[in-house]
Design a protein around this motif. Structure first.
Motif, mmCIF file in Angstrom:
data_model
loop_
_atom_site.group_PDB
_atom_site.id
_atom_site.type_symbol
_atom_site.label_atom_id
_atom_site.label_comp_id
_atom_site.label_asym_id
_atom_site.label_seq_id
_atom_site.Cartn_x
_atom_site.Cartn_y
_atom_site.Cartn_z
ATOM 1 N N GLU A 13 -21.998 10.315 38.939
ATOM 2 C CA GLU A 13 -21.659 10.446 37.523
ATOM 3 C C GLU A 13 -22.750 9.813 36.662
ATOM 4 O OE1 GLU A 13 -19.149 12.247 36.469
ATOM 5 O OE2 GLU A 13 -18.532 12.606 38.538
ATOM 6 N N PRO A 14 -22.990 10.355 35.473
ATOM 7 C CA PRO A 14 -23.979 9.757 34.577
ATOM 8 C C PRO A 14 -23.733 8.270 34.330
ATOM 9 C CG PRO A 14 -23.361 11.908 33.760
ATOM 10 C CD PRO A 14 -22.441 11.596 34.912
ATOM 11 N N SER A 15 -22.483 7.876 34.180
ATOM 12 C CA SER A 15 -22.182 6.465 33.913
ATOM 13 C C SER A 15 -22.612 5.572 35.074
ATOM 14 C CB SER A 15 -20.695 6.273 33.623
ATOM 15 O OG SER A 15 -19.914 6.718 34.722
ATOM 16 N N THR A 16 -22.492 6.069 36.301
ATOM 17 C CA THR A 16 -22.924 5.309 37.473
ATOM 18 C C THR A 16 -24.443 5.180 37.499
ATOM 19 O OG1 THR A 16 -20.993 6.126 38.672
ATOM 20 C CG2 THR A 16 -22.760 5.170 39.996
ATOM 21 N N LEU A 17 -25.131 6.255 37.122
ATOM 22 C CA LEU A 17 -26.592 6.199 37.077
ATOM 23 C C LEU A 17 -27.066 5.268 35.965
ATOM 24 C CD1 LEU A 17 -29.273 7.056 38.233
ATOM 25 C CD2 LEU A 17 -29.181 9.119 36.808
ATOM 26 N N LEU A 123 -27.120 14.450 40.173
ATOM 27 C CA LEU A 123 -26.597 13.993 38.889
ATOM 28 C C LEU A 123 -25.678 15.055 38.295
ATOM 29 C CD1 LEU A 123 -26.492 12.000 36.514
ATOM 30 C CD2 LEU A 123 -28.558 13.133 35.631
ATOM 31 N N ARG A 124 -24.418 14.697 38.122
ATOM 32 C CA ARG A 124 -23.449 15.641 37.575
ATOM 33 C C ARG A 124 -23.844 16.028 36.139
ATOM 34 N NH1 ARG A 124 -18.968 17.060 39.731
ATOM 35 N NH2 ARG A 124 -18.580 15.123 40.848
ATOM 36 N N GLY A 125 -23.945 17.325 35.913
ATOM 37 C CA GLY A 125 -24.259 17.834 34.579
ATOM 38 C C GLY A 125 -25.743 17.930 34.275
ATOM 39 N N GLY A 126 -26.579 17.379 35.136
ATOM 40 C CA GLY A 126 -28.020 17.478 34.964
ATOM 41 C C GLY A 126 -28.544 16.856 33.682
ATOM 42 N N PHE A 127 -29.768 17.229 33.338
ATOM 43 C CA PHE A 127 -30.408 16.638 32.162
ATOM 44 C C PHE A 127 -29.742 17.087 30.870
ATOM 45 C CE2 PHE A 127 -33.606 15.959 28.881
ATOM 46 C CZ PHE A 127 -33.919 14.630 29.124
ATOM 47 N N GLU A 128 -29.217 18.302 30.829
ATOM 48 C CA GLU A 128 -28.524 18.780 29.623
ATOM 49 C C GLU A 128 -27.389 17.823 29.256
ATOM 50 O OE1 GLU A 128 -28.497 21.649 27.556
ATOM 51 O OE2 GLU A 128 -30.409 22.351 28.331
ATOM 52 N N GLN A 131 -28.892 14.124 28.324
ATOM 53 C CA GLN A 131 -29.482 13.958 27.000
ATOM 54 C C GLN A 131 -28.463 14.119 25.883
ATOM 55 O OE1 GLN A 131 -30.351 16.409 24.413
ATOM 56 N NE2 GLN A 131 -29.120 17.940 25.476
ATOM 57 N N SER A 132 -27.316 14.704 26.170
ATOM 58 C CA SER A 132 -26.291 14.877 25.131
ATOM 59 C C SER A 132 -25.510 13.590 24.874
ATOM 60 C CB SER A 132 -25.322 16.003 25.507
ATOM 61 O OG SER A 132 -24.512 15.605 26.604
ATOM 62 N N GLY A 133 -25.646 12.624 25.755
ATOM 63 C CA GLY A 133 -24.953 11.352 25.568
ATOM 64 C C GLY A 133 -25.813 10.393 24.764
ATOM 65 N N VAL A 134 -25.411 10.123 23.535
ATOM 66 C CA VAL A 134 -26.198 9.279 22.638
ATOM 67 C C VAL A 134 -26.511 7.928 23.277
ATOM 68 C CG1 VAL A 134 -26.231 8.153 20.380
ATOM 69 C CG2 VAL A 134 -25.281 10.450 20.613
ATOM 70 N N GLU A 135 -25.549 7.363 24.007
ATOM 71 C CA GLU A 135 -25.757 6.050 24.630
ATOM 72 C C GLU A 135 -26.806 6.107 25.743
ATOM 73 O OE1 GLU A 135 -22.811 8.178 27.144
ATOM 74 O OE2 GLU A 135 -23.077 7.957 24.999
ATOM 75 N N ARG A 136 -27.132 7.308 26.228
ATOM 76 C CA ARG A 136 -28.129 7.442 27.298
ATOM 77 C C ARG A 136 -29.527 7.719 26.757
ATOM 78 N NH1 ARG A 136 -23.441 10.134 29.619
ATOM 79 N NH2 ARG A 136 -24.180 12.140 28.913
ATOM 80 N N ARG A 137 -29.652 7.967 25.462
ATOM 81 C CA ARG A 137 -30.963 8.298 24.878
ATOM 82 C C ARG A 137 -31.987 7.189 25.097
ATOM 83 N NH1 ARG A 137 -30.165 12.183 20.554
ATOM 84 N NH2 ARG A 137 -29.066 13.842 21.652
ATOM 85 N N ALA A 138 -31.549 5.948 25.124
ATOM 86 C CA ALA A 138 -32.474 4.829 25.353
ATOM 87 C C ALA A 138 -33.054 4.871 26.762
ATOM 88 C CB ALA A 138 -31.763 3.497 25.118
#
Length: 152
Positions: A13-17, A123-128, A131-138
């Motif tokens: 999951e993105p949150s785990t990464l 990675l679930r959902g890939g880069f699309e 990058q859509s998660g504002v908190e992951r932009r950093a």
């Protein structure tokens, strides 16, 4: 050849990464590597520290990447959506892991060993999705916001 059992890649999951990337005790290139198998769109943003190995290159010779990442504990693959290229490359990488030769200097049959087998993730959902998660932009390098408004 190795007789070691290599498990199928699983989704992360993105949150785990995010947690992995933000953990100061985890070192990129040692504890983990993120493999982005996209092509040209890699230049418009990538997950921090990711290496770019376009899918066609990896699929033609997965053994090269297995050698390059020897000793890494976790390998995370992704493409744009992680629906085709990312999972296919992760599977091909896992298959190549199972075919590794013993380490140089070891003699098969005399206790030859391999480096520990890394855990392989997609990675679930890939880069699309990433990058859509504002908190992951950093956690994105070279991000081109204009490109991602309409990448296709």
């Amino acid at each position: 050849m190795s007789t070691e059992s290599v498990s199928e890649p699983t989704f992360i999951e993105p949150s785990t990464l995010v947690t992995l990337l933000q953990d100061p005790s985890k070192k990129p290139g040692i504890d983990y590597v993120i493999v982005d198998v996209r092509g040209d769109d890699f230049a418009n943003g990538n997950i921090r520290g990711a290496i770019n190995v376009p899918s066609h290159e990896l699929l033609n010779n997965p053994g090269d990447l297995v050698k390059k990442l020897e000793g890494v504990k976790e390998v995370v693959f992704h493409c744009a959506l992680s629906q085709v290229r990312g999972p296919k490359c992760a599977k091909k990488f896992s298959e190549a892991l199972a075919l590794r030769e013993p380490l140089v200097g070891d003699v098969p049959g005399n206790g030859a060993t391999l480096q520990p087998t890394p855990k392989v993730y997609i990675l679930r959902g890939g880069f699309e999705n990433w990058q859509s998660g504002v908190e992951r932009r950093a956690l994105i390098e070279k991000y081109n916001e204009e490109y991602w408004k309409n990448p296709y």
